[in-house]
Write a protein that holds these residues in place. Structure first.
Motif, PDB file in Angstrom:
ATOM      1  N   VAL A   2      13.890   1.734  -6.437  1.00 43.46           N
ATOM      2  CA  VAL A   2      13.413   1.378  -5.100  1.00 43.46           C
ATOM      3  C   VAL A   2      12.755   0.006  -5.174  1.00 43.46           C
ATOM      4  N   ASP A   3      13.113  -0.866  -4.245  1.00 45.14           N
ATOM      5  CA  ASP A   3      12.599  -2.231  -4.174  1.00 45.14           C
ATOM      6  C   ASP A   3      11.714  -2.328  -2.932  1.00 45.14           C
ATOM      7  N   ILE A   4      10.421  -2.553  -3.136  1.00 41.85           N
ATOM      8  CA  ILE A   4       9.459  -2.574  -2.036  1.00 41.85           C
ATOM      9  C   ILE A   4       9.003  -4.007  -1.804  1.00 41.85           C
ATOM     10  N   GLY A   5       9.263  -4.520  -0.614  1.00 42.91           N
ATOM     11  CA  GLY A   5       8.949  -5.894  -0.265  1.00 42.91           C
ATOM     12  C   GLY A   5       7.463  -6.149  -0.063  1.00 42.91           C
ATOM     13  N   ALA A   6       7.094  -7.426  -0.067  1.00 41.54           N
ATOM     14  CA  ALA A   6       5.703  -7.851   0.088  1.00 41.54           C
ATOM     15  C   ALA A   6       5.112  -7.331   1.393  1.00 41.54           C
ATOM     16  N   GLY A   7       3.881  -6.826   1.293  1.00 41.46           N
ATOM     17  CA  GLY A   7       3.164  -6.384   2.472  1.00 41.46           C
ATOM     18  C   GLY A   7       3.588  -5.049   3.043  1.00 41.46           C
ATOM     19  N   ALA A   8       4.535  -4.375   2.421  1.00 40.97           N
ATOM     20  CA  ALA A   8       5.015  -3.086   2.940  1.00 40.97           C
ATOM     21  C   ALA A   8       3.944  -2.011   2.788  1.00 40.97           C
ATOM     22  N   ALA A  54       7.215  -3.924   6.211  1.00 34.97           N
ATOM     23  CA  ALA A  54       7.624  -2.681   6.872  1.00 34.97           C
ATOM     24  C   ALA A  54       6.490  -1.656   6.779  1.00 34.97           C
ATOM     25  N   VAL A  55       6.374  -0.839   7.789  1.00 31.29           N
ATOM     26  CA  VAL A  55       5.422   0.273   7.783  1.00 31.29           C
ATOM     27  C   VAL A  55       6.254   1.550   7.832  1.00 31.29           C
ATOM     28  N   VAL A  56       6.365   2.218   6.697  1.00 33.58           N
ATOM     29  CA  VAL A  56       7.233   3.387   6.568  1.00 33.58           C
ATOM     30  C   VAL A  56       6.389   4.652   6.726  1.00 33.58           C
ATOM     31  N   LEU A  57       6.703   5.421   7.769  1.00 33.89           N
ATOM     32  CA  LEU A  57       5.973   6.642   8.087  1.00 33.89           C
ATOM     33  C   LEU A  57       6.865   7.880   8.060  1.00 33.89           C
ATOM     34  N   CYS A  58       8.155   7.686   7.727  1.00 32.75           N
ATOM     35  CA  CYS A  58       9.105   8.804   7.731  1.00 32.75           C
ATOM     36  C   CYS A  58       9.941   8.753   6.450  1.00 32.75           C
ATOM     37  N   ASP A  59      10.643   9.846   6.177  1.00 35.64           N
ATOM     38  CA  ASP A  59      11.521   9.902   5.015  1.00 35.64           C
ATOM     39  C   ASP A  59      12.610   8.843   5.131  1.00 35.64           C
ATOM     40  N   VAL A  60      13.004   8.302   3.961  1.00 30.53           N
ATOM     41  CA  VAL A  60      14.094   7.329   3.912  1.00 30.53           C
ATOM     42  C   VAL A  60      15.133   7.884   2.941  1.00 30.53           C
ATOM     43  N   PRO A  61      16.346   8.182   3.419  1.00 35.15           N
ATOM     44  CA  PRO A  61      17.363   8.756   2.527  1.00 35.15           C
ATOM     45  C   PRO A  61      17.842   7.748   1.492  1.00 35.15           C
ATOM     46  N   ALA A  62      18.467   8.264   0.445  1.00 36.73           N
ATOM     47  CA  ALA A  62      19.000   7.421  -0.633  1.00 36.73           C
ATOM     48  C   ALA A  62      19.971   6.380  -0.075  1.00 36.73           C
ATOM     49  N   ARG A  63      20.035   5.259  -0.766  1.00 31.90           N
ATOM     50  CA  ARG A  63      20.948   4.158  -0.437  1.00 31.90           C
ATOM     51  C   ARG A  63      20.766   3.661   0.998  1.00 31.90           C
ATOM     52  N   SER A  64      19.498   3.501   1.393  1.00 34.91           N
ATOM     53  CA  SER A  64      19.181   3.012   2.739  1.00 34.91           C
ATOM     54  C   SER A  64      18.245   1.817   2.639  1.00 34.91           C
ATOM     55  N   ILE A  65      17.978   1.224   3.794  1.00 30.33           N
ATOM     56  CA  ILE A  65      17.010   0.145   3.890  1.00 30.33           C
ATOM     57  C   ILE A  65      16.078   0.486   5.044  1.00 30.33           C
ATOM     58  N   ALA A  66      14.794   0.207   4.878  1.00 26.10           N
ATOM     59  CA  ALA A  66      13.805   0.457   5.927  1.00 26.10           C
ATOM     60  C   ALA A  66      13.131  -0.862   6.264  1.00 26.10           C
ATOM     61  N   THR A 125       0.854  -1.179   0.000  1.00 21.44           N
ATOM     62  CA  THR A 125       0.000   0.000   0.000  1.00 21.44           C
ATOM     63  C   THR A 125       0.891   1.230   0.000  1.00 21.44           C
ATOM     64  N   VAL A 126       0.628   2.150  -0.925  1.00 20.12           N
ATOM     65  CA  VAL A 126       1.355   3.416  -1.007  1.00 20.12           C
ATOM     66  C   VAL A 126       0.291   4.502  -1.039  1.00 20.12           C
ATOM     67  N   GLY A 127       0.173   5.242   0.059  1.00 24.56           N
ATOM     68  CA  GLY A 127      -0.886   6.234   0.065  1.00 24.56           C
ATOM     69  C   GLY A 127      -0.929   7.129   1.271  1.00 24.56           C
TER      70      GLY A 127
END
Length: 167
Positions: A119-125, A143-155, A101-103
């Motif tokens: 950007v590679d987004i895993g299942a269920g993210a 993963a539940v991403v609620l904040c900025d993620v800088p380049a060349r990182s993993i969340a 989900t992206v929204g």
């Protein structure tokens, strides 16, 4: 439109049975019809798009409104339960999987993620809210991403923790 469809075809291994490819064809068609200036010509194409989009939403389980901005060679690895907001933006060479989900974070706060290239987004993210995801980022499964993620990182994690990515 046709150049993007050709690149999406290659990104999906030139396999016409890939559901993600067909969802992108419908999306690209929806974007293309906006460029037709003549309203009498655009209206029947809009009806065709709405019928095709309903099929993609219902049968493929992939909801991508034509208002979304998607770069080149977007790949949907596995289908089902994919929801992308019309406000979302994706760069080139992104990969998503089932259950993504992206929204919006909630209905009262506008703003959807802006996702960089490669950007590679895993299942269920879940990527939620007015956030920026840099280039060359990996988002872990569930993963539940609620904040900025800088380049060349993993969340990874819930809520996501950002770590340096080893390339």
């Amino acid at each position: 439109m046709f150049e993007n469809v050709r690149e999406d075809w290659v990104a999906h291994d030139c396999n016409w049975t890939r559901h993600g490819f067909w969802a992108l064809v419908i999306y690209r068609f929806g974007r293309w019809r906006y460029g037709i200036q003549s309203r009498p010509l655009r209206m029947p194409l809009s009806l065709v798009y709405k019928l095709l989009k309903f099929g993609a939403d219902s049968l493929l389980g992939i909801e991508i409104p034509c208002e979304t901005v998607i770069g080149k060679r977007f790949t949907i690895e596995h289908t089902g339960a994919i929801v992308i907001s019309g406000d979302a933006v994706f760069g080139d060479d992104c990969i998503i999987r089932q259950g993504v989900t992206v929204g919006l974070r909630n209905r009262t706060r506008r703003g959807s993620p802006r996702v960089g290239s490669r950007v590679d987004i895993g299942a269920g993210a879940k990527l939620l809210g007015d956030i920026r995801i840099g280039d060359d980022v990996a988002i872990g499964a569930n993963a539940v991403v609620l904040c900025d993620v800088p380049a060349r990182s993993i969340a990874v994690g819930v809520p996501a923790v950002v770590k340096a990515r080893r390339l």
